[in-house]
Design an enzyme around this catalytic site. Structure first.
Site, PDB file in Angstrom:
ATOM      1  N   SER A 182      -5.172   6.834  -3.149  1.00  0.00           N
ATOM      2  CA  SER A 182      -4.328   6.191  -2.150  1.00  0.00           C
ATOM      3  C   SER A 182      -4.616   6.641  -0.730  1.00  0.00           C
ATOM      4  CB  SER A 182      -2.858   6.425  -2.485  1.00  0.00           C
ATOM      5  OG  SER A 182      -2.602   7.790  -2.698  1.00  0.00           O
ATOM      6  N   HIS A 210      -2.605   1.462  -6.829  1.00  0.00           N
ATOM      7  CA  HIS A 210      -3.182   0.725  -5.708  1.00  0.00           C
ATOM      8  C   HIS A 210      -4.183  -0.333  -6.150  1.00  0.00           C
ATOM      9  CE1 HIS A 210      -1.525   2.280  -1.991  1.00  0.00           C
ATOM     10  NE2 HIS A 210      -1.462   3.461  -2.565  1.00  0.00           N
ATOM     11  N   LYS A 241       3.925  -2.092  -4.992  1.00  0.00           N
ATOM     12  CA  LYS A 241       2.905  -2.293  -3.962  1.00  0.00           C
ATOM     13  C   LYS A 241       2.529  -3.771  -3.907  1.00  0.00           C
ATOM     14  CE  LYS A 241       1.751   2.479  -3.588  1.00  0.00           C
ATOM     15  NZ  LYS A 241       1.500   3.608  -4.463  1.00  0.00           N
TER      16      LYS A 241
END
Ligand SMILES: *Cc1c(COP(=O)(O)O)cnc(C)c1O
Length: 393
Positions: A182, A210, A241
């Site tokens: 990340s 991610h 996310k």
């Protein structure tokens, strides 16, 4: 009068004098490509809303309909009376999407990692973990009380030699890596790690926070990106996310999921998602399947912006994804860069120790599919102007 918490104040004063104290920026609009923070409209390069789903009409409609039909909250933890049909529908949806037997959803990606690692391992076991794995993995490892063996970032040979050295050690072995890291935006060396785990009989676990919605077909993540279906025992993903809502999930065998239903502490001891969250997440998976052009736009923007920063002369590290760091060294400089970017209309967060190593402080940028070329050009202009002013360029 004694003040037993006075040391907190002293520490905060020290952060202020070092320039690393961070005031929370307040978002006064929806989280989107352009957002309003602290009374100022800025280009938002600081959110994980990769595909613009936080404001997608399908997600909003699904959330509103769920509130009207099922209420605001779930009323209990999953194992008491808080398992709603929407929760099960979401888990089945994710399992099918990821091509695995079963899935369990947690309140967050953090809870998914920490809850899973600590549930499946104990003091007699061994964990082999990349040095840059996410904090939620680190906490899960510590909570398990297993022995933790850290290998240098992405060093497959080092991971394998640790596994080899544990051959006679007894106990279970877990090899664990982020899919995408990340802070640097680089991709984990999964084919090599999977082969090492298979060779030494270790459990293989990947945290795809991610990469969910970003890498692989329709955003299926790094396992799909590398063609490793069936070879990763535990896949973690996040709904917070690119999916645009909130939550984390674990995918794997039916046995793994049943076990977690019985032993994962966040599942047992913390209330399940409100119906609106589960419904919006379900709608997000429809969007991933029906609007793959969002992912194409994300990658086109990522390439464009990364190239722009690098050709201006910034150190953008080793990123391979839409996360692009601008590495400046000292934390105080990173925070100053971030503040001055903001004054010029660009939000990108300064990040220093302990989130990244000392001397590797940075401003992290994340582009979204929803940024226009004009947004990105304007942001590049601002970066260059402020970079020169601060003598980073
Ligand atoms: C963000 C992140 C998490 C935590 O996910 P949340 O859903 O925000 O709790 C876990 N692992 C990695 C690698 C992350 O980047």
């Amino acid at each position: 009068m004694s003040k037993p918490l006075a040391y907190l104040h002293d520490q905060i004063e020290q952060w202020k004098s070092e320039g690393t104290y961070q005031r929370l920026r307040v978002l006064e609009s929806a989280s989107a490509a352009e957002s309003r923070f602290d009374g100022k409209d800025v280009i938002n390069l600081a959110s994980n809303n990769y595909l613009g789903l936080t404001t997608h009409p399908k997600l909003l409609e699904a959330a509103i309909a769920a509130v009207k039909r099922y209420g605001a909250g779930s009323g209990a933890v999953r194992t008491i009376s808080g398992t709603m049909s929407l929760h099960l529908a979401l888990e089945e949806r994710i399992a099918a999407f990821k091509n695995v037997e079963a899935c369990v959803v947690f309140q967050s990606g953090f809870a998914a990692n920490a809850g899973t690692v600590s549930a499946i391992l104990g003091p007699d076991d061994h964990i082999v973990s990349d040095e840059l794995n996410h904090a939620s993995i680190v906490d899960g490892c510590r909570l398990s009380r297993a022995k933790i063996h850290v290998f240098a970032h992405k060093d497959v040979a080092a991971a394998e030699s640790i596994l080899a050295s544990l051959a006679g050690a007894g106990g279970k072995k877990l090899l664990i890596s982020d899919g995408v890291f990340s802070m640097d935006g680089d991709i984990g060396p999964l084919p090599g790690l999977v082969a090492a785990a298979e060779k030494h009989g270790a459990i293989m676990m990947v945290d795809d926070a991610h990469s969910s919605g970003v890498l692989g077909r329709n955003g299926r993540g790094t396992i799909d990106h590398f063609g490793l279906h069936g070879r990763v025992d535990i896949q973690v993903g996040t709904l917070s996310k690119a999916i645009g809502v909130l939550g984390g999930y674990v995918c794997g065998s039916r046995d793994l999921i049943e076990f977690l239903y019985h032993r994962a502490r966040p599942f047992l001891f913390s209330t399940s998602h409100p119906p609106a969250v589960a419904a919006a997440c379900l709608a997000a998976f429809d969007v991933l399947e029906r609007e793959p052009e969002r992912i194409d736009a994300l990658w086109a923007n990522a390439r464009y912006f990364k190239h722009g920063l690098a050709s201006a002369g910034f150190n953008t590290g080793i990123s391979e994804t839409p996360i692009t760091p601008v590495i400046v060294g000292e934390a105080a400089l990173a925070h100053r860069l971030s503040r001055e970017l903001f004054e010029e209309g660009v939000l990108a967060t300064g990040i220093g120790f302990p989130t990244v190593a000392k001397g590797k402080a940075r401003v992290r940028t994340i582009v979204a599919s929803t940024h226009s070329r004009a947004d990105l050009d304007r942001a590049l202009e601002v970066f260059e102007k402020v970079g020169k002013r601060l003598e980073i360029l």
